[in-house]
Design a protein around this motif. Structure first.
Motif, PDB file in Angstrom:
ATOM      1  N   THR A  23       0.883  -1.361   0.066  1.00 17.44           N
ATOM      2  CA  THR A  23      -0.017  -0.090   0.092  1.00 17.44           C
ATOM      3  C   THR A  23       0.882   1.220   0.089  1.00 17.44           C
ATOM      4  OG1 THR A  23      -1.634  -1.027   1.184  1.00 17.44           O
ATOM      5  CG2 THR A  23      -1.869   1.154   1.223  1.00 17.44           C
ATOM      6  N   VAL A  24       0.842   2.112  -0.855  1.00 16.39           N
ATOM      7  CA  VAL A  24       1.392   3.299  -0.918  1.00 16.39           C
ATOM      8  C   VAL A  24       0.402   4.254  -0.158  1.00 16.39           C
ATOM      9  CG1 VAL A  24       2.180   5.265  -2.565  1.00 16.39           C
ATOM     10  CG2 VAL A  24       2.198   3.009  -3.551  1.00 16.39           C
ATOM     11  N   GLU A  25       1.538   4.914   0.727  1.00 14.88           N
ATOM     12  CA  GLU A  25       0.850   5.855   1.901  1.00 14.88           C
ATOM     13  C   GLU A  25       1.336   7.388   1.506  1.00 14.88           C
ATOM     14  OE1 GLU A  25       1.208   4.283   5.550  1.00 14.88           O
ATOM     15  OE2 GLU A  25      -0.187   2.370   5.315  1.00 14.88           O
ATOM     16  N   GLY A  26       0.627   8.219   1.904  1.00 15.86           N
ATOM     17  CA  GLY A  26       0.791   9.463   1.709  1.00 15.86           C
ATOM     18  C   GLY A  26       0.441  10.264   0.245  1.00 15.86           C
ATOM     19  N   VAL A  27      -0.249  11.289   0.389  1.00 16.39           N
ATOM     20  CA  VAL A  27      -0.719  12.182  -0.761  1.00 16.39           C
ATOM     21  C   VAL A  27       0.255  12.251  -1.826  1.00 16.39           C
ATOM     22  CG1 VAL A  27      -1.825  14.124  -1.447  1.00 16.39           C
ATOM     23  CG2 VAL A  27      -2.540  12.974   0.656  1.00 16.39           C
ATOM     24  N   GLU A  28       1.558  12.825  -1.624  1.00 20.16           N
ATOM     25  CA  GLU A  28       2.645  13.057  -2.261  1.00 20.16           C
ATOM     26  C   GLU A  28       3.065  11.707  -3.015  1.00 20.16           C
ATOM     27  OE1 GLU A  28       5.807  15.484  -1.292  1.00 20.16           O
ATOM     28  OE2 GLU A  28       4.637  16.655   0.070  1.00 20.16           O
ATOM     29  N   GLU A  29       3.268  10.824  -2.339  1.00 15.09           N
ATOM     30  CA  GLU A  29       3.683   9.328  -3.008  1.00 15.09           C
ATOM     31  C   GLU A  29       2.700   8.841  -3.934  1.00 15.09           C
ATOM     32  OE1 GLU A  29       3.854  10.196   0.205  1.00 15.09           O
ATOM     33  OE2 GLU A  29       6.006  10.140   0.484  1.00 15.09           O
ATOM     34  N   ILE A  30       1.441   8.634  -3.328  1.00 10.65           N
ATOM     35  CA  ILE A  30       0.323   8.651  -4.362  1.00 10.65           C
ATOM     36  C   ILE A  30       0.353   9.193  -5.533  1.00 10.65           C
ATOM     37  CG2 ILE A  30      -1.932   8.303  -4.600  1.00 10.65           C
ATOM     38  CD1 ILE A  30      -2.223   7.618  -1.597  1.00 10.65           C
ATOM     39  N   GLN A  31       0.385  10.702  -5.407  1.00  8.00           N
ATOM     40  CA  GLN A  31       0.372  11.512  -6.630  1.00  8.00           C
ATOM     41  C   GLN A  31       1.538  11.127  -7.631  1.00  8.00           C
ATOM     42  OE1 GLN A  31      -2.226  13.797  -7.392  1.00  8.00           O
ATOM     43  NE2 GLN A  31      -1.180  13.411  -9.256  1.00  8.00           N
ATOM     44  N   HIS A  32       2.829  11.051  -7.103  1.00  8.42           N
ATOM     45  CA  HIS A  32       3.802  10.591  -7.620  1.00  8.42           C
ATOM     46  C   HIS A  32       3.863   9.510  -8.761  1.00  8.42           C
ATOM     47  CE1 HIS A  32       8.287  11.551  -8.469  1.00  8.42           C
ATOM     48  NE2 HIS A  32       8.627  10.160  -8.276  1.00  8.42           N
ATOM     49  N   VAL A  33       3.230   8.321  -8.094  1.00 10.83           N
ATOM     50  CA  VAL A  33       2.927   7.182  -8.994  1.00 10.83           C
ATOM     51  C   VAL A  33       1.925   7.653 -10.094  1.00 10.83           C
ATOM     52  CG1 VAL A  33       1.924   4.732  -8.995  1.00 10.83           C
ATOM     53  CG2 VAL A  33       3.484   5.559  -7.294  1.00 10.83           C
ATOM     54  N   LEU A  34       0.793   8.298  -9.540  1.00 14.78           N
ATOM     55  CA  LEU A  34      -0.119   8.435 -10.670  1.00 14.78           C
ATOM     56  C   LEU A  34       0.224   9.395 -11.760  1.00 14.78           C
ATOM     57  CD1 LEU A  34      -3.359   9.146  -8.211  1.00 14.78           C
ATOM     58  CD2 LEU A  34      -2.747   7.212  -9.675  1.00 14.78           C
ATOM     59  N   ASP A  35       1.082  10.371 -11.509  1.00 13.89           N
ATOM     60  CA  ASP A  35       1.564  11.226 -12.386  1.00 13.89           C
ATOM     61  C   ASP A  35       2.480  10.509 -13.471  1.00 13.89           C
ATOM     62  OD1 ASP A  35       0.985  13.525 -11.230  1.00 13.89           O
ATOM     63  OD2 ASP A  35       2.671  14.134 -10.330  1.00 13.89           O
ATOM     64  N   ALA A  36       3.182   9.435 -13.093  1.00 13.43           N
ATOM     65  CA  ALA A  36       4.035   8.668 -13.924  1.00 13.43           C
ATOM     66  C   ALA A  36       2.970   7.782 -14.661  1.00 13.43           C
ATOM     67  CB  ALA A  36       5.117   7.456 -13.136  1.00 13.43           C
ATOM     68  N   LEU A  37       2.005   7.332 -14.126  1.00 10.62           N
ATOM     69  CA  LEU A  37       0.889   6.490 -15.041  1.00 10.62           C
ATOM     70  C   LEU A  37       0.257   7.217 -15.875  1.00 10.62           C
ATOM     71  CD1 LEU A  37      -0.169   3.882 -12.024  1.00 10.62           C
ATOM     72  CD2 LEU A  37       1.253   3.473 -14.175  1.00 10.62           C
ATOM     73  N   ASP A  38       0.137   8.611 -15.657  1.00 10.19           N
ATOM     74  CA  ASP A  38      -0.503   9.575 -16.391  1.00 10.19           C
ATOM     75  C   ASP A  38       0.037   9.884 -17.852  1.00 10.19           C
ATOM     76  OD1 ASP A  38      -3.070  11.046 -16.899  1.00 10.19           O
ATOM     77  OD2 ASP A  38      -1.816  12.909 -16.398  1.00 10.19           O
ATOM     78  N   ASP A  39       1.244   9.574 -17.871  1.00 12.97           N
ATOM     79  CA  ASP A  39       2.157   9.993 -19.014  1.00 12.97           C
ATOM     80  C   ASP A  39       2.213   8.937 -19.791  1.00 12.97           C
ATOM     81  OD1 ASP A  39       4.788  10.111 -20.522  1.00 12.97           O
ATOM     82  OD2 ASP A  39       4.977  12.046 -19.363  1.00 12.97           O
ATOM     83  N   SER A 113     -15.198   8.170   2.370  1.00 11.67           N
ATOM     84  CA  SER A 113     -14.964   9.635   2.675  1.00 11.67           C
ATOM     85  C   SER A 113     -14.131  10.455   1.908  1.00 11.67           C
ATOM     86  CB  SER A 113     -14.528   9.611   4.210  1.00 11.67           C
ATOM     87  OG  SER A 113     -13.278   8.974   4.486  1.00 11.67           O
ATOM     88  N   GLY A 114     -14.029   9.745   0.489  1.00 12.96           N
ATOM     89  CA  GLY A 114     -13.198  10.472  -0.241  1.00 12.96           C
ATOM     90  C   GLY A 114     -11.562  10.220  -0.149  1.00 12.96           C
ATOM     91  N   GLU A 115     -11.178   9.571   0.643  1.00 10.22           N
ATOM     92  CA  GLU A 115      -9.699   9.273   0.579  1.00 10.22           C
ATOM     93  C   GLU A 115      -9.320   8.438  -0.417  1.00 10.22           C
ATOM     94  OE1 GLU A 115     -11.431   6.119   3.291  1.00 10.22           O
ATOM     95  OE2 GLU A 115     -11.862   8.191   3.173  1.00 10.22           O
ATOM     96  N   MET A 116      -8.124   8.317  -1.025  1.00  8.86           N
ATOM     97  CA  MET A 116      -7.504   7.804  -1.933  1.00  8.86           C
ATOM     98  C   MET A 116      -6.503   6.588  -1.342  1.00  8.86           C
ATOM     99  SD  MET A 116      -5.451   8.825  -5.472  1.00  8.86           S
ATOM    100  CE  MET A 116      -7.159   9.900  -6.119  1.00  8.86           C
ATOM    101  N   GLY A 117      -6.607   5.493  -2.021  1.00  7.55           N
ATOM    102  CA  GLY A 117      -5.806   4.407  -1.868  1.00  7.55           C
ATOM    103  C   GLY A 117      -5.170   4.065  -2.972  1.00  7.55           C
ATOM    104  N   LEU A 118      -3.877   3.447  -2.834  1.00  5.25           N
ATOM    105  CA  LEU A 118      -3.122   2.934  -4.040  1.00  5.25           C
ATOM    106  C   LEU A 118      -2.526   1.548  -3.599  1.00  5.25           C
ATOM    107  CD1 LEU A 118      -2.417   3.886  -6.815  1.00  5.25           C
ATOM    108  CD2 LEU A 118      -0.295   4.594  -5.993  1.00  5.25           C
ATOM    109  N   GLU A 119      -2.800   0.659  -4.371  1.00  7.41           N
ATOM    110  CA  GLU A 119      -2.072  -0.907  -3.800  1.00  7.41           C
ATOM    111  C   GLU A 119      -1.177  -1.128  -5.019  1.00  7.41           C
ATOM    112  OE1 GLU A 119      -4.945  -3.618  -2.424  1.00  7.41           O
ATOM    113  OE2 GLU A 119      -4.951  -2.743  -0.663  1.00  7.41           O
ATOM    114  N   VAL A 120       0.059  -1.534  -4.876  1.00 13.03           N
ATOM    115  CA  VAL A 120       0.959  -2.112  -6.020  1.00 13.03           C
ATOM    116  C   VAL A 120       1.349  -3.625  -5.585  1.00 13.03           C
ATOM    117  CG1 VAL A 120       3.044  -1.702  -6.908  1.00 13.03           C
ATOM    118  CG2 VAL A 120       1.687   0.325  -6.236  1.00 13.03           C
ATOM    119  N   THR A 121       1.208  -4.296  -6.639  1.00 13.33           N
ATOM    120  CA  THR A 121       1.640  -5.673  -6.428  1.00 13.33           C
ATOM    121  C   THR A 121       3.259  -5.953  -7.444  1.00 13.33           C
ATOM    122  OG1 THR A 121      -0.805  -6.552  -6.790  1.00 13.33           O
ATOM    123  CG2 THR A 121       0.871  -7.994  -7.330  1.00 13.33           C
TER     124      THR A 121
END
Length: 130
Positions: A23-39, A113-121
């Protein structure tokens, strides 16, 4: 979404000796992964490195990207924890870096409640690479 990582920010996952789910925790860490996947270029690099480890030149050719762009995207992906940089040993003594995808799946979830979660296998690594 921004495509430049935060200075000094890097997402680290558990040692992937088996298909571990992290589980990736922290807004910045989640955003970092999402930024890479958005490209789109980053997604092409992840596809190109899914079977074999490739050098930056090989990634550049496989994805039809300028080498300077390739290096920026490789850094973004390694900082996001989606690629692993290794050393390719050459008999000539001139060693180079090679890159391989480290993740199998990324699952994004939204809580009630709107919180985002990110799980990486993580991908299973052969015993010879551990």
């Amino acid at each position: 979404m921004s495509q430049s990582p935060s200075a000094g920010s890097s997402v680290k996952f558990a040692d992937n000796t088996a298909n571990d789910v992290t589980t990736v925790e922290g807004v910045e860490e989640i955003q970092h992964v999402l930024d890479a996947l958005d490209d789109a270029d980053c997604r092409a690099i992840l596809e190109a490195t899914s079977e074999d480890a490739l050098s930056a030149n090989e990634v550049s050719e496989a994805c039809d990207l300028p080498l300077s762009t390739t290096y920026r995207k490789l850094e973004l992906l390694t900082d996001a924890g989606l690629l692993e940089e290794r050393t390719r040993l050459c008999t000539t003594g001139k060693h180079s870096s090679e890159y391989v995808r480290t993740v199998e799946d990324v699952i994004v979830s939204l809580g009630t409640s709107g919180e985002m979660g990110l799980e990486v296998t993580q991908r299973t690594r052969p015993a010879s690479e551990r």
